[in-house]
Design an enzyme around this catalytic site. Structure first.
Site: not given
Length: 253
Positions: A8, A130
């Site tokens: 990330d 998500d």
């Protein structure tokens, strides 16, 4: 089952967030390309990249450079999510050499556009779904919609056969080292024939075994690898062990 270590990116660095909260960040490396080489040297055959700044609508050149450096440093397929919201971004990012892109918020808000792009790039675009309490979260997890994750998956599948995968993240599990939501993953797999990639909460070798046993296509592992809770070679070995015990073929995992 494929295992994708996560990198990330925020501010050009390799970080991890807890439950998508940008205020709960841990920096693990100032050199993401070095981290990419480390995971590949430990057996990774795929890498999952996320541009956290772009996910919030604020792309920065430092992350773009980090992505380019990673692609130059390793010779394995890399997929990227975060800020993939229009034709120009998709064309541009594929031009860098990424193997697959993940479209999140835009897939919910513009499903017809997403379907057209999947047909334009067959099996190279994944839907990043998500969920918070089963409902789709958008805009870098800052907003929660009124659409269920399963309904979105069904709708997208009805519009195109060319979706590469669904990256399913349970936000409550992400970065919390509490194990994946096996029930939600099973529900998502049952909803369509799109391959499902589990993201969020994968923490132990037993988690990997359970995901493999229930025929999950792949899983993304982040904080557990960085904190040392889970050893990548051990996770890869667990996949092979489960498949061999069930008579499966690890080459097709």
């Amino acid at each position: 089952m494929e295992i994708w270590p996560a990198i990330d990116l925020r501010g050009g660095k390799c970080v991890r967030l807890k439950q998508g909260d940008y205020a709960r960040e841990t920096v693990f490396s100032d050199e993401p390309a070095t981290m990419a080489r480390q995971w590949v040297s430990r057996g990774a055959q795929f890498l999952h990249l996320v541009d956290l700044d772009a996910a919030r609508g604020a792309p920065i050149p430092e992350n773009r450079q980090a992505i380019a450096d990673i692609l130059h440093a390793v010779d394995v397929p890399c997929q990227l999510g975060g800020g993939v919201r229009d034709d120009a971004a998709i064309d541009d990012l594929f031009g860098l050499g990424l193997s697959r892109l993940i479209v999140g918020s835009a897939a919910l808000k513009q499903p017809d556009w997403f379907a057209r792009m999947c047909d334009r790039y067959p099996k190279r675009l994944a839907a990043g779904i998500d969920a918070r309490d089963g409902m789709v979260a958008t805009d870098g997890w800052l907003e929660t919609s009124q659409r269920s994750a399963v309904d979105l998956a069904k709708d997208l599948r009805s519009k195109t056969e060319n979706i590469a995968a669904i990256i399913y993240t349970d936000i409550a599990k992400d970065g919390m080292l509490s194990g994946p939501n096996l029930e939600a993953l099973a529900e998502m797999r049952a909803a369509t024939d799109i391959p499902v990639i589990a993201s969020g909460g994968v923490t132990t070798v037993e988690d990997v075994r359970q995901l493999t046993a229930q025929n999950t296509h792949a899983c993304i592992i982040g904080r557990a690898l960085y904190d040392g809770c889970l050893d990548l070679p051990a996770a890869l070995a667990a996949v092979t062990e489960v498949l061999q015990a069930s008579g499966g073929d690890s080459a097709n995992a």
